[in-house]
Design a protein around this motif. Structure first.
Motif, mmCIF file in Angstrom:
data_model
loop_
_atom_site.group_PDB
_atom_site.id
_atom_site.type_symbol
_atom_site.label_atom_id
_atom_site.label_comp_id
_atom_site.label_asym_id
_atom_site.label_seq_id
_atom_site.Cartn_x
_atom_site.Cartn_y
_atom_site.Cartn_z
ATOM 1 N N GLU A 53 0.846 -1.198 0.000
ATOM 2 C CA GLU A 53 0.000 0.000 0.000
ATOM 3 C C GLU A 53 0.879 1.245 0.000
ATOM 4 O O GLU A 53 1.817 1.359 0.795
ATOM 5 N N GLY A 54 0.615 2.163 -0.929
ATOM 6 C CA GLY A 54 1.349 3.421 -0.988
ATOM 7 C C GLY A 54 2.714 3.332 -1.645
ATOM 8 O O GLY A 54 3.444 4.328 -1.681
ATOM 9 N N MET A 55 3.073 2.177 -2.169
ATOM 10 C CA MET A 55 4.377 1.982 -2.794
ATOM 11 C C MET A 55 4.561 2.994 -3.926
ATOM 12 O O MET A 55 3.650 3.232 -4.710
ATOM 13 N N LYS A 56 5.742 3.592 -3.999
ATOM 14 C CA LYS A 56 6.047 4.578 -5.032
ATOM 15 C C LYS A 56 7.042 3.976 -6.011
ATOM 16 O O LYS A 56 8.149 3.595 -5.627
ATOM 17 N N LEU A 57 6.630 3.891 -7.271
ATOM 18 C CA LEU A 57 7.443 3.305 -8.324
ATOM 19 C C LEU A 57 7.833 4.387 -9.324
ATOM 20 O O LEU A 57 7.021 5.230 -9.691
ATOM 21 N N THR A 58 9.070 4.347 -9.743
ATOM 22 C CA THR A 58 9.530 5.204 -10.838
ATOM 23 C C THR A 58 9.799 4.281 -12.006
ATOM 24 O O THR A 58 10.573 3.336 -11.886
ATOM 25 N N VAL A 59 9.129 4.542 -13.116
ATOM 26 C CA VAL A 59 9.264 3.714 -14.311
ATOM 27 C C VAL A 59 9.819 4.605 -15.423
ATOM 28 O O VAL A 59 9.280 5.663 -15.714
ATOM 29 N N ILE A 60 10.945 4.165 -16.019
ATOM 30 C CA ILE A 60 11.520 4.897 -17.140
ATOM 31 C C ILE A 60 11.719 3.931 -18.301
ATOM 32 O O ILE A 60 11.827 2.711 -18.104
ATOM 33 N N ARG A 61 11.741 4.484 -19.481
ATOM 34 C CA ARG A 61 11.892 3.670 -20.674
ATOM 35 C C ARG A 61 12.973 4.285 -21.552
ATOM 36 O O ARG A 61 12.926 5.479 -21.849
ATOM 37 N N ALA A 62 13.920 3.459 -21.964
ATOM 38 C CA ALA A 62 14.968 3.914 -22.853
ATOM 39 C C ALA A 62 14.403 4.124 -24.253
ATOM 40 O O ALA A 62 13.579 3.338 -24.718
#
Length: 66
Positions: A53-62
């Protein structure tokens, strides 16, 4: 359950792990990197990374180009 992908709230109710969430959101493509808590999560660990719950994800794409 609510998690955040790049500061956007996402309903992750019923999603078991990081791999399932990324697949559902259309983000599990080649060239994608994911970090949580300022730590990169290796692609081979996505399926064994539980969501919280509340997890913060940073997603990037090359991308190619310049």
């Amino acid at each position: 359950m609510e998690v955040y992908i790049n500061h956007k709230a996402v309903d992750a109710t019923g999603v078991g792990n990081l791999a399932d969430l990324l697949e559902r959101e259309g983000l599990a493509q080649p060239g994608t990197a994911v970090a949580t808590g300022n730590t990169v999560v290796r692609r081979d660990s996505w399926a064994s990374t539980p969501l919280e719950e509340g997890m913060k994800l940073t997603v990037i794409r090359a991308v190619c180009g310049g």
